[in-house]
Each structure stands twice: as C-alpha cells, then as structure tokens.
Design a protein around this motif. Structure first.
Motif, PDB file in Angstrom:
ATOM      1  N   ASN A  29      -5.670  20.806 -29.544  1.00  0.00           N
ATOM      2  CA  ASN A  29      -4.624  21.233 -30.441  1.00  0.00           C
ATOM      3  C   ASN A  29      -4.438  20.488 -31.591  1.00  0.00           C
ATOM      4  N   LEU A  31      -5.058  19.771 -35.771  1.00  0.00           N
ATOM      5  CA  LEU A  31      -4.484  20.668 -36.777  1.00  0.00           C
ATOM      6  C   LEU A  31      -5.646  20.579 -38.067  1.00  0.00           C
ATOM      7  N   SER A  59       2.553  25.014 -28.322  1.00  0.00           N
ATOM      8  CA  SER A  59       1.084  25.151 -28.383  1.00  0.00           C
ATOM      9  C   SER A  59       0.678  25.568 -27.125  1.00  0.00           C
ATOM     10  N   CYS A  66      -0.014  18.161 -29.352  1.00  0.00           N
ATOM     11  CA  CYS A  66      -0.883  18.261 -30.717  1.00  0.00           C
ATOM     12  C   CYS A  66      -1.533  16.959 -30.808  1.00  0.00           C
ATOM     13  N   CYS A 112       1.750  13.911 -27.876  1.00  0.00           N
ATOM     14  CA  CYS A 112       1.879  14.105 -29.055  1.00  0.00           C
ATOM     15  C   CYS A 112       1.082  12.928 -29.776  1.00  0.00           C
ATOM     16  N   GLY A 116       1.220  15.461 -34.710  1.00  0.00           N
ATOM     17  CA  GLY A 116       2.189  16.129 -33.428  1.00  0.00           C
ATOM     18  C   GLY A 116       3.355  15.378 -33.141  1.00  0.00           C
TER      19      GLY A 116
END
Length: 258
Positions: A29, A31, A59, A66, A112, A116
């Motif tokens: 996940n 970006l 997500s 993330c 995270c 994230g």
C-alpha cells in the motif's frame, strides 16, 4: 471494492451518508504519484458531496496500512523538479484532509511507515488494531519527514515527533502511538476495530453537517499556512531525494526485496 491491479487503485463507496475511500497498492500500500493524485481528488470530491456527512479512509489488506512513498518512483526521480512534484503529492493529500469540511475517520489495520503515519495524523480520528506499529523512516532513506512532519507534530506533540524522526529505524508499538495521541482507539482485533468504526461513522452520519464542519475548523485552527508550508517542505525532500545516499539506500533496499 475495486479489483486489484498492478498499479493499485483508489475507490469510493457511499452509503447512508458515509463515504468510504479505499486505496491499494501491491507494494505494501505504498503511494506512487498517480495514487496520491487520486487520493487527494477523492477526498476533495467527497468534501464537496452534500450527501456525504463523514468519510472513512482505509486501505486494503491486513498487515500494512500504508508504506509511504513508492520506492520505485523515488528511484526514478532524476531532477529536482520531478522530486518536488512527487512530494507535492503528499502535501496535496494532507492539505485535502485538513481542509475537507467533513470529519475523516482513519481505519489503521496494520503498520504505518513514513507518509502512512502522515495520513493517520491528518485524519480527525484514527482507530487502530494491535500490530499497527509506526515508523518515520525518512531519515534512514536520506531525506526526512518534512512534508508529513507538521501533521505528525500537531497530533502527537514535538517530543514524540522528534523521537520518530530521529530514530528512523525503530518501530514504535501501536500502544505507544495511542498513548501519544496518534490513535484515538486501539482494539485487540480487526472485528473490534471495525465495529467501533461503524458505530462512530453511523453516529456522525446522523449528526448536523454544519456543526461538524464548524467543529473541524476549530480543530485545525492555526494551520492556515500549510497551503504554503507543505509545498515548501516538499521542495526540501525533492532536493534531498537526488542525493547519492538516498539513491544507494533505495537501490539496496529494492535488491533485498527482490
């Protein structure tokens, strides 16, 4: 839910005045620029949608919420202009969350990293599960948490932000993140987390949208300069990402993952 793809997706579902914005990327996940653009646009779109009273940001998957910036795209950056453009994507997402007139609940179902953590901090209310560890890895990569820093510092305080930013290789447990204010709630399992998110979102969906909009203005008072601050921070990251240190770190990391 949108089908999985090698390029990832951002998808919106709407029901009972609740808008659920979901994102996915096959690399934990992370970006890339395209997803950052879609995510910012989706948040802005739902902010203007009078039928949506509250937003849930989530997500796909279970282990990682993330992983932050896409290392593939970071490695491909060749000019300062490209670097600034990439990190400006994170600035736009955080500013979209900040200025969105709807309250945003973040569903944190896993770890995270970097950006994230910034998403979790920019949410108005984050609900997490045990195992949702946090790490600001940017300094280890050769840059720094410049763009997400204001959001993290605002939510967790200068001391906690400093600890995360300096010890960039250390994972902090989810309970630490809850005690420092990043997470509003921490649940033992996914079912408990989702039940709480549903309860809160349903309650907010039935609340006065104007009252929530005014309340959000109060929450974010004092951040009006972020429209210029975050792009300025993106410029710092855009310059540093070109360093030989960063290129070597990312290349080594990707080789270890292959």
């Amino acid at each position: 839910m949108a089908p999985e793809s090698k390029d990832g997706y951002v998808h919106i579902e709407r029901a009972h005045h609740i808008a659920t914005i979901s994102f996915f990327h096959p690399q934990s996940n992370s970006l890339p620029a395209a997803l950052l653009q879609q995510l910012a646009f989706s948040i802005e779109e739902e902010g203007e949608n009078i039928d949506s009273h509250v937003i849930i940001l989530r997500s796909a998957g279970e282990k990682v919420f993330c992983a932050g910036a896409s290392f593939t795209e970071l490695l491909a950056i060749e000019t300062e202009e490209q670097g600034v453009a990439f990190f400006s994507g994170f600035a736009r997402v955080i500013n979209a969350m900040r200025t969105c007139p709807k309250l945003i609940i973040a569903r944190i179902q896993g770890k995270c990293v970097g950006g994230g953590v910034g998403l979790a901090a920019a949410a108005d209310y984050a609900i997490a599960v045990e195992g949702a560890q946090v790490k600001l890895s940017e300094l280890a990569v050769g840059i720094g948490p410049f763009v997400v820093g204001p959001a993290v510092e605002r939510k967790m305080g200068t001391s906690a932000f400093t600890q995360l930013a300096i010890d960039a290789a250390m994972w902090r447990p989810a309970d630490w993140a809850r005690r420092k204010g990043l997470y509003a709630e921490l649940h033992n399992d996914m079912a408990g987390m989702d039940d709480s998110i549903t309860r809160l979102a349903t309650s907010l969906a039935a609340s006065n949208p104007q009252a929530m909009q005014e309340l959000k203005k109060v929450f974010w008072k004092g951040t009006e300069d972020w429209d210029t601050l975050l792009p300025e921070r993106a410029a710092i990251s855009g310059r540093l990402v070109l360093s030989s240190y960063t290129k070597a770190f990312i290349k080594k990391f990707k080789e270890q993952q292959s």
